[in-house]
Scaffold this motif. Structure first.
Motif, PDB file in Angstrom:
ATOM      1  N   ARG A 208       0.650  -1.202   0.083  1.00 59.97           N
ATOM      2  CA  ARG A 208       0.053   0.048  -0.034  1.00 59.97           C
ATOM      3  C   ARG A 208       0.934   1.338   0.068  1.00 59.97           C
ATOM      4  O   ARG A 208       0.453   2.287  -0.517  1.00 59.97           O
ATOM      5  CB  ARG A 208      -1.122  -0.127   1.187  1.00 59.97           C
ATOM      6  CG  ARG A 208      -2.047   0.864   1.047  1.00 59.97           C
ATOM      7  CD  ARG A 208      -2.937   1.007   2.313  1.00 59.97           C
ATOM      8  NE  ARG A 208      -3.301  -0.207   3.044  1.00 59.97           N
ATOM      9  CZ  ARG A 208      -4.466  -0.754   2.767  1.00 59.97           C
ATOM     10  NH1 ARG A 208      -5.421  -0.333   2.117  1.00 59.97           N
ATOM     11  NH2 ARG A 208      -4.685  -1.750   3.690  1.00 59.97           N
ATOM     12  N   SER A 233       1.465  -6.787  -2.218  1.00 59.27           N
ATOM     13  CA  SER A 233       0.654  -7.387  -1.087  1.00 59.27           C
ATOM     14  C   SER A 233      -0.697  -7.292  -1.517  1.00 59.27           C
ATOM     15  O   SER A 233      -1.216  -6.613  -2.609  1.00 59.27           O
ATOM     16  CB  SER A 233       0.663  -6.103  -0.041  1.00 59.27           C
ATOM     17  OG  SER A 233       0.192  -4.890  -0.303  1.00 59.27           O
ATOM     18  N   VAL A 248       1.458 -11.922  -3.466  1.00 51.32           N
ATOM     19  CA  VAL A 248       1.928 -12.667  -2.504  1.00 51.32           C
ATOM     20  C   VAL A 248       1.498 -13.024  -1.034  1.00 51.32           C
ATOM     21  O   VAL A 248       1.074 -11.816  -0.539  1.00 51.32           O
ATOM     22  CB  VAL A 248       3.748 -12.144  -2.085  1.00 51.32           C
ATOM     23  CG1 VAL A 248       4.441 -13.094  -1.055  1.00 51.32           C
ATOM     24  CG2 VAL A 248       4.247 -12.167  -3.524  1.00 51.32           C
ATOM     25  N   THR A 251      -3.613 -15.946   0.456  1.00 55.71           N
ATOM     26  CA  THR A 251      -4.401 -15.933  -0.637  1.00 55.71           C
ATOM     27  C   THR A 251      -3.797 -15.552  -2.164  1.00 55.71           C
ATOM     28  O   THR A 251      -4.558 -15.381  -2.954  1.00 55.71           O
ATOM     29  CB  THR A 251      -5.714 -15.120  -0.574  1.00 55.71           C
ATOM     30  OG1 THR A 251      -5.369 -14.042  -0.135  1.00 55.71           O
ATOM     31  CG2 THR A 251      -6.521 -15.858   0.308  1.00 55.71           C
ATOM     32  N   SER A 266       3.307  -3.731   5.316  1.00 54.46           N
ATOM     33  CA  SER A 266       3.309  -3.697   6.833  1.00 54.46           C
ATOM     34  C   SER A 266       4.065  -4.860   7.608  1.00 54.46           C
ATOM     35  O   SER A 266       4.534  -4.976   8.555  1.00 54.46           O
ATOM     36  CB  SER A 266       2.252  -3.424   7.478  1.00 54.46           C
ATOM     37  OG  SER A 266       1.133  -4.359   7.067  1.00 54.46           O
ATOM     38  N   GLN A 270      -0.743 -12.606   6.969  1.00 55.41           N
ATOM     39  CA  GLN A 270      -1.429 -13.213   5.779  1.00 55.41           C
ATOM     40  C   GLN A 270      -0.281 -12.820   4.659  1.00 55.41           C
ATOM     41  O   GLN A 270      -0.094 -13.676   3.794  1.00 55.41           O
ATOM     42  CB  GLN A 270      -2.649 -12.746   5.159  1.00 55.41           C
ATOM     43  CG  GLN A 270      -3.787 -13.071   6.261  1.00 55.41           C
ATOM     44  CD  GLN A 270      -3.963 -12.062   7.335  1.00 55.41           C
ATOM     45  OE1 GLN A 270      -3.238 -11.007   7.484  1.00 55.41           O
ATOM     46  NE2 GLN A 270      -5.001 -12.294   8.106  1.00 55.41           N
ATOM     47  N   HIS A 271       0.461 -11.916   4.623  1.00 55.04           N
ATOM     48  CA  HIS A 271       1.480 -11.722   3.680  1.00 55.04           C
ATOM     49  C   HIS A 271       2.841 -12.534   4.055  1.00 55.04           C
ATOM     50  O   HIS A 271       3.293 -13.071   2.983  1.00 55.04           O
ATOM     51  CB  HIS A 271       1.880 -10.089   3.820  1.00 55.04           C
ATOM     52  CG  HIS A 271       2.887  -9.815   2.565  1.00 55.04           C
ATOM     53  ND1 HIS A 271       2.603  -9.610   1.458  1.00 55.04           N
ATOM     54  CD2 HIS A 271       4.245  -9.743   2.724  1.00 55.04           C
ATOM     55  CE1 HIS A 271       3.582  -9.437   0.499  1.00 55.04           C
ATOM     56  NE2 HIS A 271       4.741  -9.512   1.337  1.00 55.04           N
ATOM     57  N   ASN A 285      10.568   0.520   4.769  1.00 52.45           N
ATOM     58  CA  ASN A 285       9.217   0.899   5.485  1.00 52.45           C
ATOM     59  C   ASN A 285       9.588   2.250   6.178  1.00 52.45           C
ATOM     60  O   ASN A 285      10.439   2.295   6.816  1.00 52.45           O
ATOM     61  CB  ASN A 285       8.671  -0.013   6.472  1.00 52.45           C
ATOM     62  CG  ASN A 285       7.064   0.133   6.692  1.00 52.45           C
ATOM     63  OD1 ASN A 285       6.725   1.285   7.029  1.00 52.45           O
ATOM     64  ND2 ASN A 285       6.238  -0.958   6.253  1.00 52.45           N
ATOM     65  N   LEU A 304      10.092   4.807   0.825  1.00 53.57           N
ATOM     66  CA  LEU A 304      10.596   3.983  -0.236  1.00 53.57           C
ATOM     67  C   LEU A 304      10.805   4.759  -1.684  1.00 53.57           C
ATOM     68  O   LEU A 304      11.578   4.280  -2.345  1.00 53.57           O
ATOM     69  CB  LEU A 304       9.622   2.836  -0.590  1.00 53.57           C
ATOM     70  CG  LEU A 304       8.285   3.191  -1.227  1.00 53.57           C
ATOM     71  CD1 LEU A 304       8.214   3.135  -2.641  1.00 53.57           C
ATOM     72  CD2 LEU A 304       6.949   2.184  -0.810  1.00 53.57           C
TER      73      LEU A 304
END
Ligand code: FAD
Length: 318
Positions: A208, A233, A248, A251, A266, A270-271, A285, A304
């Motif tokens: 994001r 992400s 990645v 899901t 972040s 799940q990532h 970050n 970034l």
């Protein structure tokens, strides 16, 4: 040592890297016998022998490209019957897992999927799996029949070990089910020229923090300077900034490259589930409290849009 069947994953005859990794792992537990189905078997045999195949069984029947996986399962079973191997190794692609599962049912054997390492045990090959988002490592052995094992890409660095690589035509008699499902449409591969996400040795992912589809050029430039694949992400994918094929995570796709660079991500659980087994992890970050910093090997606290172009420039000067 006994023979170990290795199913060859290739693109129009060109052997893909996961197969070379399988040959490297197969040598730990026996003598690799490669099974190459479709066009290009003779040329592929030279590369397969370079990586340790003592024998290459080939078949170029039209059924392999015209129909779904059943003809390939028929052929792999024919190779199994001919060789009586100590194990059958198949790459952990979507197609590979389907072929492996069907073969295991046919030969009445147990199957282990998504292995990340292999070793020889007293009672046969032992496979290491990384489970629950890499929180645990398990070692398993098939206790019934000949082990059928699928191995995740990037589980081993391919090692050259020249072998005879004699080529033999594989005689296959197709089952009635072989022509039951005809493939009518094939989707073409993307033309980015970048490596396939799950096979790439280096992955650069944006989240994001990239803040817009147009800004992904920054991520792509770093990826291209490193010869890397681009990941994203789910937040970036859900926002429509990058295709789902590049997601990645839980899901999305699981990657396990030598180097994973996460920019503006972040580090949600799940990532992590899709990248935690990467050998070296770097995060960029601007929030020093971001959870991704808990699992990195190297962390850069910064914007970034400053850090990534500087890194790209530095890589390009080398
Ligand atoms: P955020 O969490 O919003 O993080 C953005 C980060 O960017 C922040 O840490 C911020 O400090 C940093 N940042 C912002 N601007 C900059 C800048 N200029 N420079 C540097 N850093 C900056 N997520 C996945 O990724 N993959 C999945 O497969 C997945 N599957 C899921 C399945 C389920 C069932 C559920 C519930 C969720 C799933 N998610 C998945 C979503 C996951 O929970 C997170 O919401 C998502 O990973 C967050 O993406 P992100 O890190 O890009 O965004």
């Amino acid at each position: 040592m006994a023979d170990v069947l290795v199913y060859v994953d290739h693109m129009d005859g060109a052997v893909r890297k996961p197969t070379l990794e399988l040959l490297t792992l197969a040598r730990r537990i026996g003598h690799p016998v490669a099974v190459h189905l479709g066009p290009g078997g003779a040329d592929a045999a030279k590369i397969l022998a370079e990586y340790g195949a003592v024998k290459v069984l080939t078949s170029d029947a039209a059924e392999f490209s015209d129909y779904s996986v059943v003809p390939k399962v028929d052929a792999l079973q024919a190779a199994y019957d001919a060789v009586s191997p100590a194990a059958v190794l198949v790459p952990s692609s979507a197609e590979g897992k389907e072929i492996a599962g069907r073969l295991a049912v046919r030969i009445g054997s147990g199957i282990i999927t998504d292995a990340v390492d292999l070793e020889n045990g007293d009672d046969g090959p032992i496979a290491t799996q990384s489970v629950f988002a890499a929180a645990f490592t398990t070692k398993s052995r098939v206790s019934k029949g000949t082990p059928v094992i699928t191995v995740k890409p990037n589980s081993a660095a391919p090692e050259v070990a020249p072998a005879a690589g004699t080529v033999e035509e594989l005689a296959v008699s197709f089952s009635e089910a072989a022509t039951g499902t005809k493939v009518t449409v094939r989707t073409s591969r993307g033309s980015s020229g970048r490596p396939e996400l799950t096979e790439a040795a280096i992955v650069v992912s944006g989240g994001r923090g990239v803040n817009g589809a147009e800004n992904f050029v920054v991520i792509e430039a770093l990826a291209d300077s490193l010869g890397a694949a681009v990941g994203a992400s789910r937040a970036a994918v859900d926002a429509g900034w990058y295709p789902h094929a590049n997601q990645v995570g839980q899901t999305g796709k699981s990657v396990s490259p030598q180097l994973y660079i996460a920019a503006g991500i972040s580090g949600a659980i799940q990532h992590r589930a899709g990248m935690q087994t990467s050998k070296t992890i770097v995060a960029i970050n601007k929030d020093e409290e971001a959870p991704i910093f808990e699992l990195v090997d190297y962390g850069v606290i910064g914007d970034l849009f400053d850090v990534v172009p500087a890194l790209t420039g530095e890589v390009e000067t080398r």
